[in-house]
Design a protein around this motif. Structure first.
Motif, PDB file in Angstrom:
ATOM      1  N   ASP A 218     -48.898 -21.762  16.987  1.00 14.18           N
ATOM      2  CA  ASP A 218     -49.243 -22.719  18.049  1.00 14.18           C
ATOM      3  C   ASP A 218     -50.447 -23.548  17.601  1.00 14.18           C
ATOM      4  O   ASP A 218     -51.051 -23.266  16.573  1.00 14.18           O
TER       5      ASP A 218
ATOM      6  N   THR B 278     -53.455 -24.346  19.146  1.00 16.17           N
ATOM      7  CA  THR B 278     -54.833 -23.846  19.291  1.00 16.17           C
ATOM      8  C   THR B 278     -55.108 -22.803  18.212  1.00 16.17           C
ATOM      9  O   THR B 278     -56.190 -22.747  17.638  1.00 16.17           O
ATOM     10  N   GLY B 279     -54.081 -21.977  17.945  1.00 19.60           N
ATOM     11  CA  GLY B 279     -54.221 -20.969  16.897  1.00 19.60           C
ATOM     12  C   GLY B 279     -54.465 -21.630  15.552  1.00 19.60           C
ATOM     13  O   GLY B 279     -55.232 -21.141  14.720  1.00 19.60           O
TER      14      GLY B 279
ATOM     15  N   ASP C  46     -58.041 -22.701  15.419  1.00 16.94           N
ATOM     16  CA  ASP C  46     -58.857 -21.487  15.244  1.00 16.94           C
ATOM     17  C   ASP C  46     -58.885 -21.100  13.761  1.00 16.94           C
ATOM     18  O   ASP C  46     -59.951 -20.897  13.164  1.00 16.94           O
TER      19      ASP C  46
ATOM     20  N   ARG D  66     -44.230 -20.210  19.124  1.00 24.25           N
ATOM     21  CA  ARG D  66     -44.545 -18.860  19.617  1.00 24.25           C
ATOM     22  C   ARG D  66     -43.504 -18.371  20.606  1.00 24.25           C
ATOM     23  O   ARG D  66     -43.164 -17.209  20.636  1.00 24.25           O
TER      24      ARG D  66
ATOM     25  N   LYS E  56     -49.836 -17.697  10.665  1.00 23.11           N
ATOM     26  CA  LYS E  56     -50.909 -17.466  11.643  1.00 23.11           C
ATOM     27  C   LYS E  56     -50.306 -17.174  13.011  1.00 23.11           C
ATOM     28  O   LYS E  56     -49.676 -18.035  13.632  1.00 23.11           O
ATOM     29  N   ILE E  57     -50.523 -15.943  13.447  1.00 21.50           N
ATOM     30  CA  ILE E  57     -50.051 -15.521  14.776  1.00 21.50           C
ATOM     31  C   ILE E  57     -51.266 -15.342  15.676  1.00 21.50           C
ATOM     32  O   ILE E  57     -52.408 -15.452  15.225  1.00 21.50           O
ATOM     33  N   CYS E  58     -51.013 -15.009  16.916  1.00 19.17           N
ATOM     34  CA  CYS E  58     -52.109 -14.838  17.868  1.00 19.17           C
ATOM     35  C   CYS E  58     -52.817 -13.502  17.620  1.00 19.17           C
ATOM     36  O   CYS E  58     -52.172 -12.494  17.329  1.00 19.17           O
ATOM     37  N   SER E  59     -54.133 -13.502  17.802  1.00 16.76           N
ATOM     38  CA  SER E  59     -54.904 -12.272  17.621  1.00 16.76           C
ATOM     39  C   SER E  59     -54.562 -11.239  18.699  1.00 16.76           C
ATOM     40  O   SER E  59     -54.995 -10.099  18.615  1.00 16.76           O
ATOM     41  N   THR E  60     -53.831 -11.645  19.719  1.00 13.33           N
ATOM     42  CA  THR E  60     -53.368 -10.664  20.704  1.00 13.33           C
ATOM     43  C   THR E  60     -51.853 -10.423  20.548  1.00 13.33           C
ATOM     44  O   THR E  60     -51.214  -9.894  21.443  1.00 13.33           O
TER      45      THR E  60
ATOM     46  N   ARG F  43     -61.102  -8.545  18.675  1.00 13.25           N
ATOM     47  CA  ARG F  43     -59.751  -7.997  18.413  1.00 13.25           C
ATOM     48  C   ARG F  43     -59.840  -7.056  17.216  1.00 13.25           C
ATOM     49  O   ARG F  43     -60.157  -7.504  16.101  1.00 13.25           O
TER      50      ARG F  43
ATOM     51  N   ALA G  89     -54.044 -13.159  12.050  1.00 11.06           N
ATOM     52  CA  ALA G  89     -54.831 -14.115  12.825  1.00 11.06           C
ATOM     53  C   ALA G  89     -56.015 -14.566  11.977  1.00 11.06           C
ATOM     54  O   ALA G  89     -56.034 -14.376  10.761  1.00 11.06           O
TER      55      ALA G  89
ATOM     56  N   SER H 239     -58.073 -21.844  22.772  1.00 10.16           N
ATOM     57  CA  SER H 239     -57.165 -20.740  23.075  1.00 10.16           C
ATOM     58  C   SER H 239     -57.593 -20.158  24.410  1.00 10.16           C
ATOM     59  O   SER H 239     -58.792 -20.065  24.691  1.00 10.16           O
TER      60      SER H 239
ATOM     61  N   PHE I 259     -60.510 -17.646  24.560  1.00 12.50           N
ATOM     62  CA  PHE I 259     -61.705 -17.862  23.742  1.00 12.50           C
ATOM     63  C   PHE I 259     -62.807 -18.586  24.519  1.00 12.50           C
ATOM     64  O   PHE I 259     -62.567 -19.268  25.501  1.00 12.50           O
TER      65      PHE I 259
HETATM   66  O1  LIG Z   1     -55.547 -15.879  17.404  1.00 11.54           O
HETATM   67  C1  LIG Z   1     -55.845 -16.253  18.534  1.00 11.54           C
HETATM   68  O2  LIG Z   1     -56.147 -15.486  19.468  1.00 11.54           O
HETATM   69  C2  LIG Z   1     -55.754 -17.715  18.835  1.00 11.54           C
HETATM   70  O3  LIG Z   1     -55.975 -18.468  17.687  1.00 11.54           O
HETATM   71  C3  LIG Z   1     -54.423 -18.038  19.363  1.00 11.54           C
HETATM   72  O4  LIG Z   1     -53.482 -18.139  18.605  1.00 11.54           O
HETATM   73  C4  LIG Z   1     -54.256 -18.145  20.825  1.00 11.54           C
HETATM   74  O5  LIG Z   1     -53.242 -19.057  21.147  1.00 11.54           O
END
Ligand SMILES: O=C(O)[C@@H](O)C(=O)CO
Ligand SMILES: Nc1ncnc2c1ncn2[C@@H]1O[C@H](COP(=O)(O)OP(=O)(O)OP(=O)(O)O)[C@@H](O)[C@H]1O
Length: 427
Positions: free
Chosen positions: A11, A13-14, A17, A55, A84-88, A124, A224, A410, A413
């Protein structure tokens, strides 16, 4: 342009980041939105993060889009590609982390992929394969109420196995703490047992430095920003990063124009940030149900509300609401339908505000940011200074409206005063 590190982000925002983390850790980086048109001139950088919006699409669609991005990145010299995936670990049981990871590994000739969403700077951490968010197991954290992909299992080996064809292994913290060779030995053993991917524990940045070094042995990894930090630091340590001109100073030259904030994230962090900002600037709370049933009227009411106010200072327009109100709306209209309709409306509002002179725009929420950036037709971003961990100031490249400063936050964040801090950095 020859790049060292490529990334495909699920995504937007990710992606910003990760681009922020790579920049902070020594790699000059640009963020593109999809694969850029060949006519777009990008600066000569060490790393490119291709932002996709995959995502929450079907696995088949995500695999196809990631494959095309991988081909483009390899064609520009990327030796290693980070998914790159989300840290959650945001995804569903039918979700995309497993399928895309396996597909990228196959495209690169087959390897067992290191996977970790750990990002200690934002709380995380992964221990014995379980993801903790600010000390709470994932399934007890606010992510259990996520509007699109509520997370109900903290055991990532299980979560990823449900999405994958191959077996998923675990490299536990004692192996990681023992250093790169111990991780390599464990990885070899798991590969011999047939694992297509392994979840790696990481609690501290030094764990991610070790994982980053090992990940570079292979053509693909999944993680992430924490893994991004590990990869960037390992590349710098290896002496492979040529000194390129930093693009950060360019990224923050003032742009003027009006300033606005659009929020579609319903995360607890965003709800707190809105409540604090409301004490200092005008906030319009959209009526979510009307965004589904009478969108054109609700959108034009929002634009009239913003009209004179934005000439006096920044304004906020938010669809965000409590988990109870989100589930109430979803139970009546459906999760997907409500999410997409609200994204369409918030992005239409954002685009119209830009048409009326907004040049500094902050968007809260990954899906909300994706819809807005697409609507504005922005092809790429330079990465400016960090506003909060995981959120940099971005400067648009190649969009028809002229240069803008943006921040894509995000959902989870940023500190309580995120919006005021961001506005102070975006002139
Ligand atoms: O990794 C994360 O938490 C952020 O970059 C994210 O992907 C939230 O959309
Ligand atoms: N009042 C509301 N009721 C139901 N859904 C809403 C409401 N407001 C926003 N939404 C939807 O909730 C989703 C929020 O997802 P988004 O990715 O933007 O934020 P997030 O998940 O908090 O951020 P991130 O993905 O960065 O963690 C969007 O699809 C948005 O349209």
């Amino acid at each position: 342009m020859t790049i060292l590190l490529g990334s495909i982000a699920d995504d937007y925002t990710g992606a910003s980041d990760l681009a922020n983390t790579l920049t902070k850790n020594g790699l000059s980086t640009v963020q593109t939105v999809g694969i850029p048109d060949p006519s777009l001139t990008l600066p000569d950088v060490d790393a490119v993060v291709v932002s996709l919006k995959i995502r929450s699409v079907s696995a088949q669609e995500a695999v196809a889009a990631a494959g095309t991005a991988e081909h483009w990145l390899r064609g520009r010299g990327a030796m290693h590609v980070l998914y790159k995936i989300c840290s959650t670990f945001d995804s569903t049981d039918q979700g995309n982390i497993g399928p895309v990871t396996e597909a990228l590994a196959e495209l690169a000739g087959g390897s067992t992929v290191l996977v970790t969403p750990a990002f200690p700077e934002t709380g995380r951490t992964v221990y014995l394969g379980h993801l903790f968010v600010n000390g709470q197991p994932l399934d007890e954290s606010p992510l259990k109420d996520h509007p699109l992909n509520p997370m109900h299992d903290a055991n990532l080996v299980r979560v990823m196995a449900r999405q994958s064809r191959g077996a998923i292994g675990l490299i536990d913290l004692p192996a990681v703490a023992a250093g790169p060779d111990a991780v390599r030995a464990r990885l070899d053993a798991l590969r011999a047992e047939g694992a297509s991917a392994v979840i790696a524990d990481a609690v501290f940045e030094r764990d991610l430095e070790i994982l980053g070094e090992v990940a570079l042995d292979a053509p693909v990894s999944t993680g992430a920003s924490g893994l991004g930090l590990g990869l960037a630091r390992a590349l710098v340590r290896s002496g492979r990063v040529p000194s390129k001109v930093s693009t950060t100073a360019d990224a923050i030259r003032p742009v003027g124009g009006y300033a606005a904030i659009i929020a579609g994230s319903c995360s607890s962090a965003t709800l707190r940030q809105l409540a604090i900002a409301e004490q200092a600037m005008p906030v319009l709370r959209l009526d979510p149900e009307r965004l589904l049933t009478a969108a054109p009227d609700e959108i034009s009411a929002a634009l009239s509300w913003a009209g004179e106010r934005m000439k006096a200072g920044p304004v906020i327009i938010a669809a965000s609401t409590t988990p109870e109100a989100v589930s109430d709306l979803q139970s009546r209209y459906g999760r997907e339908i409500s999410g997409r309709a609200i994204e369409a409306a918030t992005s239409a509002i954002a685009a119209e505000l830009v048409a009326r002179g907004v040049r500094r725009l902050i968007v809260a929420g990954g899906e909300t940011s994706g819809a807005t950036v697409d609507r504005l037709g922005i092809p790429a971003f330079l990465i400016g200074p960090e506003i909060a961990p995981g959120v940099p100031v971005l400067r648009t490249i190649g969009n028809s409206q002229g240069e803008m400063l943006m921040a894509l936050k995000s959902g989870n964040f940023g500190g309580d005063d995120f919006f005021a801090t961001a506005l102070a950095m975006m002139r």
